[in-house]
Design an enzyme around this catalytic site. Sequence first.
Site, PDB file in Angstrom:
ATOM      1  N   SER A 150       0.852  -1.200   0.000  1.00  0.00           N
ATOM      2  CA  SER A 150       0.000   0.000   0.000  1.00  0.00           C
ATOM      3  C   SER A 150       0.884   1.245   0.000  1.00  0.00           C
ATOM      4  O   SER A 150       1.675   1.433  -0.922  1.00  0.00           O
ATOM      5  CB  SER A 150      -0.950  -0.028   1.201  1.00  0.00           C
ATOM      6  OG  SER A 150      -1.844   1.067   1.156  1.00  0.00           O
ATOM      7  N   HIS A 169      -2.747  -1.284  -3.145  1.00  0.00           N
ATOM      8  CA  HIS A 169      -3.899  -0.406  -2.942  1.00  0.00           C
ATOM      9  C   HIS A 169      -3.779   0.799  -3.871  1.00  0.00           C
ATOM     10  O   HIS A 169      -3.005   1.720  -3.613  1.00  0.00           O
ATOM     11  CB  HIS A 169      -3.973   0.073  -1.489  1.00  0.00           C
ATOM     12  CG  HIS A 169      -4.214  -1.031  -0.517  1.00  0.00           C
ATOM     13  ND1 HIS A 169      -4.003  -0.887   0.844  1.00  0.00           N
ATOM     14  CD2 HIS A 169      -4.658  -2.305  -0.680  1.00  0.00           C
ATOM     15  CE1 HIS A 169      -4.303  -2.014   1.466  1.00  0.00           C
ATOM     16  NE2 HIS A 169      -4.703  -2.890   0.553  1.00  0.00           N
ATOM     17  N   ASP A 213      -4.275  -4.820   6.272  1.00  0.00           N
ATOM     18  CA  ASP A 213      -4.674  -5.702   5.184  1.00  0.00           C
ATOM     19  C   ASP A 213      -3.561  -6.712   4.911  1.00  0.00           C
ATOM     20  O   ASP A 213      -2.384  -6.352   4.834  1.00  0.00           O
ATOM     21  CB  ASP A 213      -4.960  -4.870   3.924  1.00  0.00           C
ATOM     22  CG  ASP A 213      -5.640  -5.677   2.836  1.00  0.00           C
ATOM     23  OD1 ASP A 213      -6.278  -6.695   3.152  1.00  0.00           O
ATOM     24  OD2 ASP A 213      -5.548  -5.259   1.654  1.00  0.00           O
TER      25      ASP A 213
END
Length: 404
Positions: free
Chosen positions: A220, A248, A344
């Site tokens: 991310s 992401h 995540d």
Amino acid sequence: MIASSTAPAPRDGARADCVRVMVVDDSVVIRGLLSRWVEADPALQLVASHRNGRLAVEDIERSNPDVVVLDIEMPEMDGLTALPLMLWKKRDLIVVMASTLTRRNAEISLRALSLGAQDYVPKPESSSEVTTSVDFRRELIEKVKALGQRRRASGGFGGRQMRAQTAAGQTISQGPVSRAATASAGYSRLAAAPAQAAAPALKTRPYSSVRPRIVAIGSSTGGPQALQQVFTDIGTAIREVPVVVTQHMPPTFTAILAEHIAKAALRPAKEAADGEVLKPGHIYVAPGGLHMTIVKDGGQPVARLTDSAPVNFCKPAVDPLFDSVAKVYGSAVLAVVLTGMGHDGAAGIRTISAGGGSVIAQDEATSVVWGMPGAAAQTGLCCDILPITRIGPKIAGLLSGGLR
């Protein structure tokens, strides 16, 4: 008509540990809105807002922000021009690029990351959409706080780079060009940082005895830079296995990211297509706005794209990918969790671990934000917690059947 720049007085009751924020945008509506959002958060302090890059550059030393939210398209001096000048004046400055979702702006945003920006936030197309977008506000404020607090706690990503250079006996020259070089080479220089010595205190487990048949990577904030480093370092080792990546990112950005990965890896890389059979030596990136999972179809592993609800506020998300590769590949999975906010991937590595697969997490010292890899490391299920410059070579060694 564009309103003049403002330099707000310190907010009443603002704490000394508040993250200091500068907003730079040529739209008076958006500039005012972002400024109000910053002021509304008790962990943040708005120290300046400007209508173009030139004014922001001139004010960096006086306002002394921790984080700058920087628009791309502005009169007099655009964001990409202003970025290296800001970083020259304040080397540990955190810059978050803000741009609308066009291919041109996506390309500029990713280029800005290579020049020293830490992250980007995609803006909705119109001022009215910006005003009503809860997701945009949440993402912007979360990133500003996470990156700003990380900078204040550690002296800044740029500061860590410089300390690592000093530890390695390197000379730090002044000027915008040298900062750009530092940004592109920063991860290799961070390998010398002494802070990495804390990593062995975290519990790890042995690698699988089975040679990996797939590599699954989740990332991310800071991910594009980390992915570039990893794929550059892996070399030709991935020619015999497919690699799947969830970063992401919004639509458009992921297609350009895949192009950057292809150049770094010297291997075919693209956004995955629904139903596409995974081929050895190919790299598949989850498209922005869709979850990517891997399933068996006719005995072959294929990519499945779904427009289901966000997971961990993200779409694409890492957990669905990790869960799916564990079901298809079992103990032959090698998963990697790179820099990023949130947690995540942590749930997914539990599934991978239960199936006998292996997991590597990026260490704190070289992570832009140690959220995702930190959450992975805290499970005690990772096989290694490594600085970014050691992850690519480690993957290559595992794929060749060694370095366990």
